[in-house]
Design a protein around this motif. Sequence first.
Motif, PDB file in Angstrom:
ATOM      1  N   ALA A 119      11.977   9.953   6.183  1.00  9.33           N
ATOM      2  CA  ALA A 119      10.972   9.596   6.904  1.00  9.33           C
ATOM      3  C   ALA A 119      10.092   8.177   7.186  1.00  9.33           C
ATOM      4  O   ALA A 119       9.837   8.009   8.221  1.00  9.33           O
ATOM      5  CB  ALA A 119       9.564  10.526   6.436  1.00  9.33           C
ATOM      6  N   GLU A 120      10.375   7.460   6.163  1.00  7.33           N
ATOM      7  CA  GLU A 120       9.815   6.148   5.966  1.00  7.33           C
ATOM      8  C   GLU A 120      10.783   5.208   7.163  1.00  7.33           C
ATOM      9  O   GLU A 120      10.379   4.511   7.820  1.00  7.33           O
ATOM     10  CB  GLU A 120       9.971   5.446   4.846  1.00  7.33           C
ATOM     11  N   PHE A 153      10.552  13.545  15.575  1.00  4.53           N
ATOM     12  CA  PHE A 153       9.676  12.911  14.564  1.00  4.53           C
ATOM     13  C   PHE A 153       9.261  11.443  14.528  1.00  4.53           C
ATOM     14  O   PHE A 153       8.476  10.969  14.555  1.00  4.53           O
ATOM     15  CB  PHE A 153      10.236  13.372  13.313  1.00  4.53           C
ATOM     16  N   GLY A 192       9.720   5.298  10.355  1.00 10.14           N
ATOM     17  CA  GLY A 192       8.208   4.703  10.722  1.00 10.14           C
ATOM     18  C   GLY A 192       7.200   5.242   9.843  1.00 10.14           C
ATOM     19  O   GLY A 192       5.994   4.672  10.398  1.00 10.14           O
ATOM     20  N   ALA A 193       7.296   6.447   9.533  1.00 12.75           N
ATOM     21  CA  ALA A 193       6.149   7.194   9.009  1.00 12.75           C
ATOM     22  C   ALA A 193       5.623   6.531   7.724  1.00 12.75           C
ATOM     23  O   ALA A 193       6.251   5.885   6.883  1.00 12.75           O
ATOM     24  CB  ALA A 193       6.520   8.546   8.366  1.00 12.75           C
ATOM     25  N   SER A 194       4.366   6.586   7.549  1.00 13.70           N
ATOM     26  CA  SER A 194       3.585   5.848   6.396  1.00 13.70           C
ATOM     27  C   SER A 194       3.585   6.846   5.413  1.00 13.70           C
ATOM     28  O   SER A 194       3.918   7.912   5.371  1.00 13.70           O
ATOM     29  CB  SER A 194       2.041   5.456   6.923  1.00 13.70           C
ATOM     30  N   ARG A 195       3.232   6.289   4.172  1.00 16.03           N
ATOM     31  CA  ARG A 195       3.316   7.344   3.082  1.00 16.03           C
ATOM     32  C   ARG A 195       2.530   8.316   3.264  1.00 16.03           C
ATOM     33  O   ARG A 195       2.835   9.655   3.060  1.00 16.03           O
ATOM     34  CB  ARG A 195       2.508   6.527   1.725  1.00 16.03           C
ATOM     35  N   PHE A 219      14.625  17.189   7.696  1.00 17.29           N
ATOM     36  CA  PHE A 219      13.281  17.884   7.291  1.00 17.29           C
ATOM     37  C   PHE A 219      13.280  19.453   7.499  1.00 17.29           C
ATOM     38  O   PHE A 219      13.533  20.059   8.707  1.00 17.29           O
ATOM     39  CB  PHE A 219      12.130  17.405   8.242  1.00 17.29           C
ATOM     40  N   ALA A 231       9.739  -0.577   4.783  1.00 14.59           N
ATOM     41  CA  ALA A 231      10.953   0.176   5.383  1.00 14.59           C
ATOM     42  C   ALA A 231      10.514   0.816   6.827  1.00 14.59           C
ATOM     43  O   ALA A 231      11.145   0.729   7.933  1.00 14.59           O
ATOM     44  CB  ALA A 231      11.511   1.201   4.525  1.00 14.59           C
ATOM     45  N   ASN A 232       9.060   1.243   6.525  1.00 11.56           N
ATOM     46  CA  ASN A 232       8.601   1.717   7.953  1.00 11.56           C
ATOM     47  C   ASN A 232       8.266   0.936   9.020  1.00 11.56           C
ATOM     48  O   ASN A 232       7.868   1.410  10.038  1.00 11.56           O
ATOM     49  CB  ASN A 232       7.452   2.922   7.518  1.00 11.56           C
ATOM     50  N   GLN A 233       8.432  -0.337   8.840  1.00 15.04           N
ATOM     51  CA  GLN A 233       8.169  -1.434   9.820  1.00 15.04           C
ATOM     52  C   GLN A 233       9.280  -1.948  10.588  1.00 15.04           C
ATOM     53  O   GLN A 233       9.119  -2.925  11.053  1.00 15.04           O
ATOM     54  CB  GLN A 233       7.121  -2.224   9.549  1.00 15.04           C
ATOM     55  N   ARG A 263       1.380   9.670   6.022  1.00 12.71           N
ATOM     56  CA  ARG A 263       1.990  10.784   6.857  1.00 12.71           C
ATOM     57  C   ARG A 263       3.394  11.629   6.524  1.00 12.71           C
ATOM     58  O   ARG A 263       3.684  12.651   6.657  1.00 12.71           O
ATOM     59  CB  ARG A 263       2.464   9.780   8.267  1.00 12.71           C
ATOM     60  N   ILE A 318       5.930   9.598  15.769  1.00 15.44           N
ATOM     61  CA  ILE A 318       5.187   8.426  14.814  1.00 15.44           C
ATOM     62  C   ILE A 318       5.064   7.333  15.483  1.00 15.44           C
ATOM     63  O   ILE A 318       3.859   6.624  15.575  1.00 15.44           O
ATOM     64  CB  ILE A 318       6.329   8.120  13.696  1.00 15.44           C
ATOM     65  N   PHE A 376      14.378  -0.213   1.425  1.00 14.60           N
ATOM     66  CA  PHE A 376      14.179   0.469   0.088  1.00 14.60           C
ATOM     67  C   PHE A 376      14.302  -0.217  -0.937  1.00 14.60           C
ATOM     68  O   PHE A 376      13.939   0.164  -2.089  1.00 14.60           O
ATOM     69  CB  PHE A 376      15.046   1.881   0.159  1.00 14.60           C
TER      70      PHE A 376
END
Lengths: 353, 275
Positions: free
Chosen positions: B167-168, A98, B171-174, A87, A72-74, B176, A102, A52
């Motif tokens: 969420a990120e 979740f 693994g979520a993309s922006r 959430f 971050a998401n990878q 998503r 994904i 982040f």
Amino acid sequence: MSFLKLSAVSKAFGANVVVKSFDLSVRKGEFVSFLGPSGCGKTTVLRMVSGFERPTSGAIEIGGRDVTHLPANQRQIGMVFQSYALFPNMSVFGNVAFGLKIAGASKPEIASRVKEMLDLIQLGHLADRYPYQLSGGQQQRVALARALAARPQVLLLDEPLSALDAKIRVSLRDDIRAIQRELNITTIFVTHDQEEALTISDRVVVMNGGIAEQCDTPHEIYNRPTTRFVAGFVGKLNNIPAIVVDPDAGTVRVESDVVTLEPRAVAGRKAGDPIVLALRPEAVSMGTRSGDVVLEAKVQEVYFLGSVIRLKVAAAGVSLSLDIFNRADAPPPDVGSTTHVSFSSHAVIVLDS
Amino acid sequence: MKKPFPWLSTLIVVLAALYFLVPLYATFQFSLQMKRGEWSLAAYESVFSSDVFLSTLAYSAVASLAAIVVGAALVAPTAYWVRLRLPKLRPVVEFVSLLPLIIPPVVLVFGHIRMFGSSSILPLTTTDGGTNFLLVSGYVVLSLPYMYRAVDNGMASIDIVTLTEAAESLGASRARTIMEVILPNVRSSIISGAFLTFSISLGEFVLASLLNRPAFGPYLVQIGQDRAYEPAALAVMTFALTWACMGLMQYFATRKPGQRVFPRLTLALSRNEAR
Ligand SMILES: Nc1ncnc2c1ncn2[C@@H]1O[C@H](COP(=O)(O)OP(=O)(O)OP(=O)(O)O)[C@@H](O)[C@H]1O
Ligand SMILES: [Mg+2]
């Protein structure tokens, strides 16, 4: 062989450098805590590991792969926040599912993994509830399950227990450690509560002003702090001023008494240097026979803590705290009475004055 | 101890209610008097039997829905991005979103006509489709203060930044994250913004009239000039519609996640269980 590795990582926000050349390597399955006062950069380091924040310089490796510039998401990390951050629009099941969704897991796969995770946190019966229908402790458990469901490479927790009340904090702390051991997941846990850090960690990084002051096992951190800051920040410390007499012989002067320490404790110092002899409260005892250094003392305060009694005494020109065990047949000394305290010269931590 | 009855505040409430309800009641009563000497719904029948009524209402409804879709698609991501990445710009964006309240719609529509008139580079007003587009974009602008405020308030009630990071990290993309985490949580706000937009643009007069569109607002004004009882009936119906919108807004705004849109009829079932 380190699994998570930070090499000379620095972070500046504008001109404000908040993390300075931070090095750390964490073994697979190790539990490392970041401990330090507010604003020392714990969260910033954690956020650089999670992706982040981008480091201003330095490199971060996870599982042998350089992730410094990976979004971050990878990064395949599991993150637990102080505010739970579930959430609100999803049920407990939906929250835990979740990450798996994904990752493209199949429906039956998701169902079985979510059930497994909910059983792990003992909330299997609440799968259909929504976050607003759960207590704080339950929400944080769900957040933990959510972070772990997709089998992340590292688990990062930022003060996950700070918003909970004392009792839940202790039980959830122990559960986090048990689950971490069971899954053997590499974990970084941020806290400003030293008891928390010392209790559950394999190693503790004590941070101050963006610098890792010391990184070691709780036992070493507590018993052999390497810097004045660590010594003062972790646990309570008695500070007795002293003057080096003969560094080769290990002799120092405390008030008018000359005390002999292990020579290596004062190695590198010159005769006449002012130093501080630091002692844990439990290293000081009543009476003359519990160590080779004996001081005259006057009892100032008696705090009855239950299994332990903490005394405040005046000795060597300063006020010392010491802990004695509570025994039914031996009442604590009276305030104002004079006595002796003693300690072993091996227990002394020598610090700069 | 019992509190004394609040005479003064009760009096104020009653007066305010009368101020509001008496004209409404008078209009309603008037709308029922089309046939001499008896109460009837003749004015309402007359309104509903008019083709122009139905066609203008349909036209305005479609234009309003289009404005809602465009407005939401514009406002929701903007409000999200501003909160996530440009928090310092929020006061500026908020101010811009309030401009339509300060600048009269006439200015907007004359701007439209000058910018996109027949002699401009992009002569939108020369075609029906182009003018419809201008009307919808005008409605988007008019409803901006309400839509932005509703959505921004919705985002303030959840921790946008941390939810996005959660969420990120999973693994979520922006895209998503926005679709599956952010939008569902501000859905009720978007819906209240939508109802406000709907009630503003359904009877809107200035834009529709100056762009010469067959819309409901100009029709209302026309009827008001030509007839006596039908406008009263229309006023009552428009009022009822607005209140229905407000009621729905309230309902969606207070709805909890997981709650059904319409409560299921479980009376019989629970009685069985009780036995
Ligand atoms: N996005 C940012 N922009 C500017 N300064 C920041 C930003 N994030 C953190 N800082 C600064 O960096 C320093 C370290 O912050 P950080 O959040 O890492 O501290 P911390 O150790 O986690 O403290 P705490 O225990 O209070 O959570 C603080 O002085 C903070 O003001
Ligand atoms: Mg922090």
